[in-house]
Design a protein around this motif. Structure first.
Motif, PDB file in Angstrom:
ATOM      1  N   THR A   1       0.941  -1.381  -0.033  1.00  0.00           N
ATOM      2  CA  THR A   1       0.137  -0.132   0.167  1.00  0.00           C
ATOM      3  C   THR A   1       0.979   1.203   0.111  1.00  0.00           C
ATOM      4  O   THR A   1       1.704   1.321   0.745  1.00  0.00           O
ATOM      5  CB  THR A   1      -0.967   0.093   1.068  1.00  0.00           C
ATOM      6  OG1 THR A   1      -0.116   0.155   2.402  1.00  0.00           O
ATOM      7  CG2 THR A   1      -1.804  -1.203   1.190  1.00  0.00           C
ATOM      8  N   PRO A   2       0.710   2.222  -1.083  1.00  0.00           N
ATOM      9  CA  PRO A   2       1.548   3.322  -0.885  1.00  0.00           C
ATOM     10  C   PRO A   2       1.208   4.146   0.067  1.00  0.00           C
ATOM     11  O   PRO A   2      -0.008   4.491   0.320  1.00  0.00           O
ATOM     12  CB  PRO A   2       1.312   3.833  -2.401  1.00  0.00           C
ATOM     13  CG  PRO A   2       0.312   3.150  -2.741  1.00  0.00           C
ATOM     14  CD  PRO A   2      -0.013   1.995  -2.136  1.00  0.00           C
ATOM     15  N   ASP A   3       2.139   4.802   0.540  1.00  0.00           N
ATOM     16  CA  ASP A   3       2.039   5.908   1.735  1.00  0.00           C
ATOM     17  C   ASP A   3       2.414   7.074   1.256  1.00  0.00           C
ATOM     18  O   ASP A   3       3.607   7.510   1.037  1.00  0.00           O
ATOM     19  CB  ASP A   3       2.528   5.460   3.020  1.00  0.00           C
ATOM     20  CG  ASP A   3       2.315   6.279   4.406  1.00  0.00           C
ATOM     21  OD1 ASP A   3       1.670   7.287   4.129  1.00  0.00           O
ATOM     22  OD2 ASP A   3       2.838   6.060   5.413  1.00  0.00           O
ATOM     23  N   LEU A   4       1.467   8.280   0.950  1.00  0.00           N
ATOM     24  CA  LEU A   4       1.754   9.459   0.386  1.00  0.00           C
ATOM     25  C   LEU A   4       2.672  10.535   1.473  1.00  0.00           C
ATOM     26  O   LEU A   4       3.533  11.023   1.051  1.00  0.00           O
ATOM     27  CB  LEU A   4       0.596  10.210  -0.088  1.00  0.00           C
ATOM     28  CG  LEU A   4      -0.114   9.508  -1.084  1.00  0.00           C
ATOM     29  CD1 LEU A   4      -1.201  10.222  -1.665  1.00  0.00           C
ATOM     30  CD2 LEU A   4       0.961   9.346  -2.360  1.00  0.00           C
ATOM     31  N   ARG A   5       2.411  10.347   2.923  1.00  0.00           N
ATOM     32  CA  ARG A   5       3.084  10.913   3.716  1.00  0.00           C
ATOM     33  C   ARG A   5       4.449  10.598   3.826  1.00  0.00           C
ATOM     34  O   ARG A   5       5.430  11.535   3.781  1.00  0.00           O
ATOM     35  CB  ARG A   5       2.572  10.800   5.123  1.00  0.00           C
ATOM     36  CG  ARG A   5       1.037  11.503   5.062  1.00  0.00           C
ATOM     37  CD  ARG A   5       0.750  11.400   6.653  1.00  0.00           C
ATOM     38  NE  ARG A   5       0.278   9.909   6.738  1.00  0.00           N
ATOM     39  CZ  ARG A   5      -0.062   9.512   8.032  1.00  0.00           C
ATOM     40  NH1 ARG A   5      -0.184  10.308   8.952  1.00  0.00           N
ATOM     41  NH2 ARG A   5      -0.021   8.141   8.156  1.00  0.00           N
ATOM     42  N   ILE A   6       4.919   9.339   3.420  1.00  0.00           N
ATOM     43  CA  ILE A   6       6.184   8.962   3.821  1.00  0.00           C
ATOM     44  C   ILE A   6       6.981   9.391   2.226  1.00  0.00           C
ATOM     45  O   ILE A   6       8.069   9.820   2.401  1.00  0.00           O
ATOM     46  CB  ILE A   6       6.304   7.424   4.016  1.00  0.00           C
ATOM     47  CG1 ILE A   6       5.737   7.046   5.278  1.00  0.00           C
ATOM     48  CG2 ILE A   6       7.689   6.792   3.882  1.00  0.00           C
ATOM     49  CD1 ILE A   6       6.590   7.383   6.359  1.00  0.00           C
TER      50      ILE A   6
END
Length: 68
Positions: A16-21
């Motif tokens: 799952t991609p994490d945009l904050r990271i």
């Protein structure tokens, strides 16, 4: 003769991609407060230094900070 194979040291599996990271990583690699920006500032400031020892120190620090 060289053979270039672009492969990672460890396999990467993003579930799952994490945009904050991703935003934080991009800021560290290419933002205004990144190591690359600091290295470029050191390298440009060395031209205004009158002393050769200070110029050499800024050159060493700038080239070390510019390498990711």
């Amino acid at each position: 003769m060289w053979i270039y194979q672009k492969k990672l040291e460890f396999p990467v599996n993003i579930t799952t991609p994490d945009l904050r990271i991703a935003r934080a990583l991009m800021a560290q690699y290419g933002g205004p407060d990144s190591e690359l920006a600091a290295g470029c500032r050191y390298l440009t400031q060395r031209f205004s230094m009158p002393d050769d020892r200070v110029r050499a120190t800024l050159n060493d620090v700038g080239t070390e900070d510019s390498v990711p």
